[in-house]
Design an enzyme around this catalytic site. Structure first.
Site, PDB file in Angstrom:
ATOM      1  N   GLY A  12       0.832  -1.200   0.000  1.00  9.16           N
ATOM      2  CA  GLY A  12       0.000   0.000   0.000  1.00  9.16           C
ATOM      3  C   GLY A  12       0.867   1.250   0.000  1.00  9.16           C
ATOM      4  N   ASP A  13       0.205   2.412  -0.142  1.00  8.68           N
ATOM      5  CA  ASP A  13       0.910   3.699  -0.130  1.00  8.68           C
ATOM      6  C   ASP A  13       1.945   3.811  -1.239  1.00  8.68           C
ATOM      7  OD1 ASP A  13      -0.486   4.281   2.311  1.00  8.68           O
ATOM      8  OD2 ASP A  13       0.949   2.978   3.325  1.00  8.68           O
ATOM      9  N   LYS A  16      -0.825   5.707  -5.325  1.00 14.37           N
ATOM     10  CA  LYS A  16      -1.934   5.433  -6.258  1.00 14.37           C
ATOM     11  C   LYS A  16      -2.725   6.694  -6.575  1.00 14.37           C
ATOM     12  CE  LYS A  16      -3.567   1.855  -3.734  1.00 14.37           C
ATOM     13  NZ  LYS A  16      -2.478   1.498  -2.856  1.00 14.37           N
ATOM     14  N   LYS A  18      -2.165   9.907  -7.283  1.00 18.05           N
ATOM     15  CA  LYS A  18      -1.855  10.705  -8.471  1.00 18.05           C
ATOM     16  C   LYS A  18      -2.192   9.943  -9.762  1.00 18.05           C
ATOM     17  CE  LYS A  18       2.071  12.078 -11.156  1.00 18.05           C
ATOM     18  NZ  LYS A  18       3.454  12.518 -11.284  1.00 18.05           N
ATOM     19  N   ASN A  38     -10.320   2.500   5.421  1.00 18.60           N
ATOM     20  CA  ASN A  38      -8.928   2.308   5.866  1.00 18.60           C
ATOM     21  C   ASN A  38      -7.956   2.851   4.826  1.00 18.60           C
ATOM     22  OD1 ASN A  38      -9.767   0.290   4.120  1.00 18.60           O
ATOM     23  ND2 ASN A  38      -8.628  -1.352   5.106  1.00 18.60           N
ATOM     24  N   GLY A  40      -6.421   5.641   2.059  1.00 22.50           N
ATOM     25  CA  GLY A  40      -6.255   7.100   2.076  1.00 22.50           C
ATOM     26  C   GLY A  40      -5.617   7.581   0.796  1.00 22.50           C
ATOM     27  N   HIS A  41      -6.345   8.392   0.044  1.00 16.37           N
ATOM     28  CA  HIS A  41      -5.793   8.927  -1.204  1.00 16.37           C
ATOM     29  C   HIS A  41      -5.845  10.447  -1.136  1.00 16.37           C
ATOM     30  CE1 HIS A  41      -6.993   5.134  -3.690  1.00 16.37           C
ATOM     31  NE2 HIS A  41      -6.053   4.913  -2.817  1.00 16.37           N
ATOM     32  N   ARG A 146     -22.081 -14.570   7.566  1.00 11.10           N
ATOM     33  CA  ARG A 146     -23.477 -14.492   7.101  1.00 11.10           C
ATOM     34  C   ARG A 146     -24.431 -13.852   8.115  1.00 11.10           C
ATOM     35  NH1 ARG A 146     -22.809 -20.534   5.048  1.00 11.10           N
ATOM     36  NH2 ARG A 146     -21.907 -20.525   7.111  1.00 11.10           N
ATOM     37  N   GLN A 226      -5.162  -0.293  -0.574  1.00 15.01           N
ATOM     38  CA  GLN A 226      -4.086  -1.061   0.079  1.00 15.01           C
ATOM     39  C   GLN A 226      -3.131  -1.631  -0.982  1.00 15.01           C
ATOM     40  OE1 GLN A 226      -7.518  -2.106   1.431  1.00 15.01           O
ATOM     41  NE2 GLN A 226      -7.240  -0.196   2.490  1.00 15.01           N
ATOM     42  N   ARG A 305       0.525   7.662  10.902  1.00 15.98           N
ATOM     43  CA  ARG A 305       1.606   6.826  11.431  1.00 15.98           C
ATOM     44  C   ARG A 305       2.829   6.879  10.525  1.00 15.98           C
ATOM     45  NH1 ARG A 305      -0.854   0.995  12.228  1.00 15.98           N
ATOM     46  NH2 ARG A 305      -2.070   1.611  10.413  1.00 15.98           N
ATOM     47  N   LYS A 306       4.014   6.774  11.146  1.00 14.15           N
ATOM     48  CA  LYS A 306       5.266   6.775  10.392  1.00 14.15           C
ATOM     49  C   LYS A 306       5.371   5.437   9.651  1.00 14.15           C
ATOM     50  CE  LYS A 306      10.016   7.871  11.313  1.00 14.15           C
ATOM     51  NZ  LYS A 306      11.088   7.775  12.225  1.00 14.15           N
TER      52      LYS A 306
HETATM   53  P1  IMP Z   1      -6.982  -2.899   8.583  1.00 11.76           P
HETATM   54  O1  IMP Z   1      -7.153  -2.825   7.099  1.00 11.76           O
HETATM   55  O2  IMP Z   1      -7.400  -1.611   9.272  1.00 11.76           O
HETATM   56  O3  IMP Z   1      -7.603  -4.110   9.192  1.00 11.76           O
HETATM   57  O4  IMP Z   1      -5.393  -3.014   8.880  1.00 11.76           O
HETATM   58  C1  IMP Z   1      -4.657  -4.188   8.562  1.00 11.76           C
HETATM   59  C2  IMP Z   1      -3.279  -3.858   8.026  1.00 11.76           C
HETATM   60  O5  IMP Z   1      -3.404  -3.208   6.762  1.00 11.76           O
HETATM   61  C3  IMP Z   1      -2.460  -2.893   8.913  1.00 11.76           C
HETATM   62  O6  IMP Z   1      -1.096  -3.256   8.815  1.00 11.76           O
HETATM   63  C4  IMP Z   1      -2.678  -1.552   8.248  1.00 11.76           C
HETATM   64  O7  IMP Z   1      -1.612  -0.655   8.510  1.00 11.76           O
HETATM   65  C5  IMP Z   1      -2.717  -1.967   6.777  1.00 11.76           C
HETATM   66  N1  IMP Z   1      -3.463  -1.025   5.936  1.00 11.76           N
HETATM   67  C6  IMP Z   1      -4.799  -0.878   5.841  1.00 11.76           C
HETATM   68  N2  IMP Z   1      -5.118   0.069   4.943  1.00 11.76           N
HETATM   69  C7  IMP Z   1      -3.958   0.526   4.441  1.00 11.76           C
HETATM   70  C8  IMP Z   1      -3.631   1.497   3.427  1.00 11.76           C
HETATM   71  O8  IMP Z   1      -4.487   2.124   2.794  1.00 11.76           O
HETATM   72  N3  IMP Z   1      -2.296   1.666   3.190  1.00 11.76           N
HETATM   73  C9  IMP Z   1      -1.332   0.955   3.831  1.00 11.76           C
HETATM   74  N4  IMP Z   1      -1.593   0.049   4.766  1.00 11.76           N
HETATM   75  C10 IMP Z   1      -2.893  -0.168   5.067  1.00 11.76           C
END
Ligand code: IMP
Length: 432
Positions: A12-13, A16, A18, A38, A40-41, A146, A226, A305-306
């Protein structure tokens, strides 16, 4: 002309936002097919920065249809809050430009609470996943179990009573285990009925709508969230998210047949990052890792988060090329590597004295692997803003060619800064 699926090929990160923005300008419809808020763009359009987490990127562009498919878990409160935030920025979101699958699963406040209680309890025992605490995992568990409440259920209050009863029987048992107060049936009914009128207008039979659009020849962009190494099956389990993030999910998570997916674009960062816990063979805890994090602004869009940083892992991306069926990649953040004396790329691993070409599936083995590196010469010149190959130093071109060869996929787009136009276009995925 073809449809395009965008997926992250790492954790992830990958940048995407741009690329999806560039593609969404050329698409008619933008579809999310997994995950939830979860993700973030950040999109920057005409100097205005929009932060999206649940809504598909197309929503900020006039004339585009944004679709949330059945594979997404939808927190109605987060949805309404995001719509309000956009409204404050002058973007109108109505059923004219946003449709949500009526069979999409809802995230309720009890899911968010359970996510948090589990992570807190796991922190004490050292087994936490480092989730975003948005209730994503618990909502998918209820879907597979279910007993989920789906968007369409808000339209039938009588039937909803029984569904709430069922989900509460399960959750109150869990809550008793955590020593948390039980939730009353009335409280959930109130939570749901209070937002029903605001979210129901967005509901649609998404598979049918997409089928009609496909037949009309509309260009459809599937926007993955992700990354492939966070995939529930193909990722570094259990340090993963709770959905399938690979390209095949674009079909199951929207109701479109896999034959119509088209070009699979894997967004790939020129180095590697990861948020949360879990194995990361090429992680750098030294000053180079620090350099990448600071120069690459590696902080989570959603949680702040870092991010952990490390060398490019070609073995992992090669695996993603296979599990997604990646046609070509968009290589991002090459400029973050500018100025480094030398660069390393992981080409495989050593496990208990043996050389292996891919990351093993076992958690214990993943923790033991040691990366095997090749070393390349770095470059001193800036690559920021390069728009053609000739703008790049020879060593940077060599690095990119080495990446292509090692992962077994070509570079379709090369992004050289957060600005939209700072991109070297090799292949237009919609025209491929
Ligand atoms: P959850 O998706 O909140 O259940 O998190 C599970 C794992 O996926 C954790 O390690 C999060 O940091 C990671 N994660 C979830 N969404 C993202 C994202 O958009 N970018 C990067 N890591 C993500």
């Amino acid at each position: 002309m073809t449809n395009v699926v965008v997926v992250g090929s790492q954790w992830g990160d990958e940048g995407k936002g741009k690329i999806v923005d560039w593609l969404s300008e050329r698409a008619d419809i933008v579809v999310r097919f997994q995950g939830g808020h979860n993700a973030g763009h950040t999109l920057v359009i005409d100097g205005i920065s929009y932060k999206l987490s649940l809504l598909p990127s197309g929503v900020v562009r006039p004339g585009k249809m944004a679709v949330i498919g059945n594979g997404v878990v939808v927190d109605p409160h987060a949805l309404l809050a995001e719509i309000e935030r956009l409204k404050a920025q002058g973007v109108t979101v109505t059923p004219e430009n946003l449709r949500i699958a009526d069979n999409a699963t809802l995230i309720l406040s009890l899911h968010r609470e359970l996510d948090g209680m589990r992570e807190d309890a796991a922190s004490n025992s050292g087994t936490k996943i480092g989730t975003t605490r948005r209730g994503i995992g618990p909502a998918y568990e209820d879907k597979v179990g279910r007993r989920a409440i789906r968007l369409m259920d808000l339209a039938d209050i009588e039937a909803l009573e029984g569904k709430v009863e069922r989900i509460l029987t399960h959750h109150n048992a869990l809550r008793r285990g955590f020593g948390a107060p039980e939730i009353e049936h009335k409280a959930i009914m109130e939570e749901l009925t209070s937002i029903a009128d605001q979210v129901l207008p967005f509901r649609d039979t998404v598979w049918l709508m997409l089928d009609k659009e496909r037949r009309k020849g509309s260009r459809i962009l599937f926007e993955g969230a992700q990354g492939s190494l966070l995939d529930i099956d193909h990722g570094t389990y259990p340090f993963v998210t709770s959905s399938n993030t690979v390209a095949g999910q674009a079909a199951a998570g929207s109701g479109m047949g896999p034959g119509a997916l088209g070009y699979i674009l894997g967004i790939t960062k020129a180095y590697t990052t990861r948020v949360g816990e879990g194995p990361f063979p090429t992680e750098l805890t030294d000053e180079i890792g620090q350099f990448l994090g600071e120069k690459g602004h590696e902080f989570g869009t959603i949680t702040g988060r870092k991010r952990r940083c490390g060398w490019f892992d070609a073995a992992l991306v090669r695996q993603s090329v296979a599990t997604n069926g990646i046609t070509g990649i968009a290589l991002t953040k090459l400029d973050v590597l500018d100025g480094l004396e030398e660069l390393k790329i992981c080409v495989g691993y050593k496990l208990d004295g043996q050389e292996i070409e891919h990351l093993p599936a076992s958690q214990a083995a993943q923790a033991r692997v040691e990366p095997i590196y090749i070393t390349l010469e770095g470059w001193k010149e800036s690559t920021v803003g390069a728009r053609k190959w000739a703008d790049l130093p020879a060593q940077a071109i060599k690095y990119v060619r080495q990446v292509e060869e090692l992962i077994g996929a070509p570079v379709a787009l090369l992004s050289t800064s957060p600005e939209r136009d700072d991109t070297i276009l090799v292949t237009d995925p919609f025209e491929d």
